[in-house]
Design a protein around this motif. Structure first.
Motif, short mmCIF file in Angstrom:
data_model
loop_
_atom_site.label_atom_id
_atom_site.label_comp_id
_atom_site.label_asym_id
_atom_site.label_seq_id
_atom_site.Cartn_x
_atom_site.Cartn_y
_atom_site.Cartn_z
N ALA A 1 -1.10 5.85 -25.29
CA ALA A 1 -0.97 6.77 -24.18
C ALA A 1 0.26 7.02 -23.70
O ALA A 1 0.85 8.13 -23.80
CB ALA A 1 -2.15 6.36 -23.27
N ALA A 2 1.10 5.87 -23.45
CA ALA A 2 2.54 5.83 -23.06
C ALA A 2 3.31 6.59 -24.09
O ALA A 2 4.06 7.45 -23.87
CB ALA A 2 3.08 4.41 -22.74
N LEU A 3 3.02 6.43 -25.44
CA LEU A 3 3.91 7.01 -26.42
C LEU A 3 3.58 8.45 -26.66
O LEU A 3 4.62 9.28 -26.66
CB LEU A 3 3.51 6.53 -27.82
CG LEU A 3 4.11 5.27 -28.40
CD1 LEU A 3 3.77 4.68 -29.49
CD2 LEU A 3 5.84 5.31 -28.33
N GLY A 4 2.26 8.99 -26.21
CA GLY A 4 2.14 10.38 -26.18
C GLY A 4 2.78 10.96 -24.97
O GLY A 4 3.43 12.11 -25.17
N LEU A 5 2.83 10.42 -23.88
CA LEU A 5 3.69 10.84 -22.77
C LEU A 5 5.14 11.03 -22.99
O LEU A 5 5.70 11.91 -22.66
CB LEU A 5 3.50 10.09 -21.47
CG LEU A 5 1.86 9.76 -20.98
CD1 LEU A 5 2.09 8.99 -19.70
CD2 LEU A 5 1.58 11.42 -20.42
#
Ligand code: G4P
Length: 200
Positions: free
Chosen positions: A132-136
């Motif tokens: 999720a953090a990488l997607g952001l």
């Protein structure tokens, strides 16, 4: 953050050896006072980074992100997991794979929310595999803005996420770092490290 660790010990429920349920203050019912302290702590940690916007993803990231935005005095944007009536086309989009849920989702930000001169802080409630953090961070990159830090409320340090985020080279600050959830017990990383030092 000691107050958060105390709440995890008191109210958290370990499910299997991988999942921590904290539905009484973070993921379902939200404790506004604890959230305020979380926001204050993140704001203190990132105050010298010149943050101009915070980005999170719905839904559980929103509460800690808003409180951090309040104390840093910057706007908070949440990526949507579904296109809304007002974001029916265009915008920035990336795919996130959840190992936990074994599903792919797409997340969206409207055009113009992030500007090229923004210095962005990513806030999320849990760090597991880091997807999720990488997607952001990919959305921030698409906007041409600068990733200036990542703040995580509860990090499961025994999973891959931390390592993946460290490769990005920006400051990462987790309020509670969990070394293991074995045998129904929460062990924090700092406590395990202290214990190892004592035993040396
Ligand atoms: P990742 O982003 O770090 O790779 O995590 P992953 O895909 O494995 O996690 C999928 C969802 O499960 C995320 O919430 C994440 O916050 C949550 N999650 C992961 N591990 C735990 C855990 O140990 N305890 C709890 N309570 N949640 C966990 P989400 O689907 O985006 O939910 P929400 O933000 O809408 O509440």
């Amino acid at each position: 953050m000691e107050e958060l660790k105390a709440r995890i010990i008191k109210e958290g429920k370990v499910i299997g050896s991988n999942v921590l349920k904290v539905d009484h203050f973070l993921n379902h019912q939200i404790d506004p006072h604890l959230m305020q302290e979380i926001g204050k702590t993140f704001a203190k940690a990132f105050k010298k980074k010149g943050i101009t916007k915070i980005v999170t993803v719905e839904s559980s990231g929103i509460a800690p992100a808003v409180m951090t935005g309040l104390f840093l005095n910057v706007p908070v944007i949440f990526a949507r997991k579904k296109r809304s009536l007002t974001l029916s086309r265009g915008g920035l989009e990336t795919e996130i794979y959840s190992y936990t849920k074994r599903e792919k989702i797409h997340v969206f930000l409207a055009d113009g929310m992030l500007k090229r001169d923004d210095r962005v802080l990513v806030i999320d409630d849990f760090l597991a595999n880091g997807e999720a953090a990488l997607g952001l961070t990919r959305l921030i990159e698409q906007a041409g803005a600068q990733l200036s830090g990542i703040g995580i409320v509860i990090e499961k340090s025994f999973q891959e996420g931390r390592k993946k985020l460290e490769a990005l080279g920006c400051p990462i600050f987790s309020l509670a770092r969990i070394a293991s959830l074995q045998n129904g017990k929460v062990s924090f990383l700092e406590d395990v490290q202290k214990q190892t030092q004592i035993n040396l």
